[in-house]
Write an enzyme that holds these catalytic residues in place. Structure first.
Site, short mmCIF file in Angstrom:
data_model
loop_
_atom_site.label_atom_id
_atom_site.label_comp_id
_atom_site.label_asym_id
_atom_site.label_seq_id
_atom_site.Cartn_x
_atom_site.Cartn_y
_atom_site.Cartn_z
N LYS A 78 0.81 -1.22 0.00
CA LYS A 78 0.00 0.00 0.00
C LYS A 78 0.85 1.28 0.00
O LYS A 78 0.54 2.23 -0.71
CB LYS A 78 -0.94 0.02 1.20
CG LYS A 78 -2.09 -0.99 1.12
CD LYS A 78 -3.04 -0.78 2.29
CE LYS A 78 -4.01 -1.92 2.46
NZ LYS A 78 -4.91 -1.74 3.59
N GLY A 143 -1.37 1.78 9.18
CA GLY A 143 -2.14 2.03 7.96
C GLY A 143 -3.63 2.18 8.21
O GLY A 143 -4.25 3.16 7.77
N1 LIG Z 1 -11.43 -4.13 7.95
C1 LIG Z 1 -10.66 -3.64 6.99
O1 LIG Z 1 -11.11 -3.32 5.88
C2 LIG Z 1 -9.21 -3.45 7.29
C3 LIG Z 1 -8.41 -2.65 6.44
C4 LIG Z 1 -7.06 -2.48 6.77
C5 LIG Z 1 -6.55 -3.11 7.91
N2 LIG Z 1 -7.35 -3.87 8.69
C6 LIG Z 1 -6.86 -4.51 9.92
O2 LIG Z 1 -6.35 -3.51 10.79
C7 LIG Z 1 -5.31 -4.06 11.62
C8 LIG Z 1 -4.08 -3.17 11.53
O3 LIG Z 1 -3.58 -3.22 10.19
P1 LIG Z 1 -2.53 -2.12 9.66
O4 LIG Z 1 -2.42 -2.35 8.19
O5 LIG Z 1 -2.89 -0.77 10.16
O6 LIG Z 1 -1.18 -2.58 10.38
P2 LIG Z 1 0.12 -1.68 10.67
O7 LIG Z 1 0.22 -0.57 9.70
O8 LIG Z 1 1.23 -2.67 10.78
O9 LIG Z 1 -0.15 -1.02 12.12
C9 LIG Z 1 -0.22 -1.82 13.28
C10 LIG Z 1 -0.65 -0.97 14.47
O10 LIG Z 1 -0.80 -1.85 15.60
C11 LIG Z 1 0.09 -1.44 16.65
N3 LIG Z 1 0.63 -2.62 17.32
C12 LIG Z 1 1.05 -3.77 16.74
N4 LIG Z 1 1.51 -4.62 17.68
C13 LIG Z 1 1.36 -4.00 18.87
C14 LIG Z 1 1.65 -4.37 20.22
N5 LIG Z 1 2.18 -5.57 20.52
N6 LIG Z 1 1.36 -3.49 21.21
C15 LIG Z 1 0.83 -2.27 20.91
N7 LIG Z 1 0.55 -1.87 19.66
C16 LIG Z 1 0.81 -2.72 18.63
C17 LIG Z 1 1.19 -0.68 15.96
O11 LIG Z 1 1.80 0.18 16.91
P3 LIG Z 1 3.31 0.73 16.67
O12 LIG Z 1 3.18 1.91 15.75
O13 LIG Z 1 3.76 1.10 18.02
O14 LIG Z 1 4.09 -0.40 16.04
C18 LIG Z 1 0.38 0.08 14.88
O15 LIG Z 1 -0.29 1.18 15.44
C19 LIG Z 1 -5.08 -5.48 11.08
O16 LIG Z 1 -5.81 -6.37 11.88
C20 LIG Z 1 -5.68 -5.43 9.68
O17 LIG Z 1 -6.11 -6.71 9.24
C21 LIG Z 1 -8.67 -4.04 8.42
#
Ligand SMILES: NC(=O)c1ccc[n+]([C@@H]2O[C@H](COP(=O)([O-])OP(=O)(O)OC[C@H]3O[C@@H](n4cnc5c(N)ncnc54)[C@H](OP(=O)(O)O)[C@@H]3O)[C@@H](O)[C@H]2O)c1
Length: 271
Positions: A78, A143
Site C-alpha cells: 500500500k 495504515g
Molecule cells: N477491515 C478492513 O477493511 C481493514 C483494512 C485495513 C486493515 N485492517 C486490519 O487492521 C489491523 C491493523 O492493520 P494495519 O495495516 O494498520 O497494520 P500496521 O500498519 O502494521 O499497524 C499496526 C498498528 O498496531 C500497533 N501494534 C502492533 N503490535 C502491537 C503491540 N504488541 N502493542 C501495541 N501496539 C501494537 C502498531 O503500533 P506501533 O506503531 O507502536 O508499532 C500500529 O499502530 C489489522 O488487523 C488489519 O487486518 C482491516
C-alpha cells in the site's frame, strides 16, 4: 447466475487484479465477482502474487495491457504504490498509502485510498453513528488507524485522540491531521477513552488470543459506539467487552465490504 455473463473468460473479458504478498488469503476475487455479476459485467478480478522488489516491473507491464482496468493493493504494497502511481487522490496523499488503482486508457495509473471511507460508510449505515461534531478515540497509528482517522476528520469529528504504542507515530499522525484539518481538536492521551463518543481499534491487537488489550476496556460506557478494524476473529476481545457493556458495536468486515463497490467505481468498472 446472470444470463448476460459468460461463465468462461473470453477475448472480450475485462481484467482487474489484486496485488499482495502473500496472496492465498485474499477474499476480494470472490467478493468482486459478485459485484461484476450483479452489474452484468463481463469482467474478472484475478490474484497477482508479487514480491515488493518486483512491484515496479509488474506495474509497468500492467500499464501496457489494453484490456486491464485496474487493481487493488494490500499488504505489503500500500505505501510503495504511492510512488508507483502516475497520480493519486488527496486521500491517498494525506494517508500516505494507496489501496486501489485505475488504469486509464493511455496506461496511466491513478491511485486512491478507500479504507477510511469504507469504515465511515459501514459505521454510519450499520450503527447509525454520525461522526459530525463528535469526539473519537483511535487506537493505533499504522495504515488502518491512519485511514480511519483521516476519514473521521473528513466526516466532521470535532475532536480526535490518537493513541499508539510508539508515541512518535501518534504525534506524527496528529501533525499530518492538523495540517489538513486545522480546526480539529487533537490529542495523543491514551488514557482518555471514557471521554469519547466513538472508540476505534486500528491496531492489530486482538488478532491473536495472547494479545494484550489495545485500550483499557474498563473505561468503556454504554453510550459509546465501539469499532474494530480486525476482521478475524469476527468478535475481538474489545468488541466482546463493548457488547457486554451495552455499547453499539461495529465489526471489521463491513469496512471491507463497503469498499468493494467504491473500488469497482474507482477502477471504472461501474458508474
Ligand atoms: N477491515 C478492513 O477493511 C481493514 C483494512 C485495513 C486493515 N485492517 C486490519 O487492521 C489491523 C491493523 O492493520 P494495519 O495495516 O494498520 O497494520 P500496521 O500498519 O502494521 O499497524 C499496526 C498498528 O498496531 C500497533 N501494534 C502492533 N503490535 C502491537 C503491540 N504488541 N502493542 C501495541 N501496539 C501494537 C502498531 O503500533 P506501533 O506503531 O507502536 O508499532 C500500529 O499502530 C489489522 O488487523 C488489519 O487486518 C482491516
Amino acid at each position: 447466475m446472470n444470463e448476460k455473463i459468460p461463465n468462461t473468460i473470453t477475448g472480450r473479458t475485462r481484467i482487474y487484479g489484486i496485488l499482495a504478498d502473500p496472496i492465498y488469503h485474499v477474499k476480494t476475487p470472490q467478493v468482486m465477482a459478485e459485484v461484476f455479476r450483479r452489474h452484468g459485467l463481463d469482467a474478472v478480478l484475478i490474484p497477482f502474487h508479487v514480491k515488493p522488489a518486483r512491484l515496479g516491473s509488474l506495474i509497468s507491464g500492467l500499464s501496457a495491457m489494453e484490456n486491464f482496468g485496474g487493481f487493488i493493493t494490500t499488504v505489503p504494497h500500500k505505501s510503495a504504490m504511492l510512488d508507483l502511481c502516475d497520480d493519486v487522490t488527496d486521500e491517498a496523499r494525506h494517508i500516505g498509502a494507496v489501496n486501489c488503482v485505475r488504469r486509464e486508457a493511455d496506461g496511466r495509473m491513478i491511485g486512491t485510498m478507500l479504507d477510511g471511507l469504507g469504515f465511515v460508510i459501514a459505521l454510519t449505515n450499520l450503527t447509525g453513528f454520525n461522526p459530525r461534531g463528535k469526539a473519537a478515540y483511535v487506537a493505533g497509528a499504522g495504515g488502518a488507524a491512519c485511514a480511519m482517522a483521516f476519514a473521521l476528520a473528513d466526516a466532521g469529528v470535532r475532536r480526535l485522540t490518537i493513541a499508539n504504542r510508539t508515541p512518535d507515530k501518534a504525534q506524527a499522525l496528529a501533525a499530518r491531521l492538523r495540517h489538513v484539518h486545522p480546526e480539529l481538536e487533537l490529542s495523543t492521551d491514551a488514557g482518555s477513552v471514557a471521554d469519547h463518543d466513538l472508540v476505534v481499534n486500528g491496531t492489530s491487537l486482538g488478532m491473536n488470543p495472547e494479545d494484550r488489550p489495545p485500550l483499557d476496556f474498563s473505561m468503556l460506557s454504554p453510550d459509546q459506539v465501539v469499532a474494530d478494524a480486525i476482521m478475524d476473529p469476527v468478535m475481538t476481545p474489545l468488541l466482546k467487552a463493548a457488547e457486554a457493556k451495552g455499547c453499539r458495536i461495529q465489526r471489521g468486515l463491513p469496512m471491507l465490504q463497503c469498499q468493494i463497490e467504491l473500488m469497482a467505481r474507482h477502477m471504472g468498472a461501474i458508474e
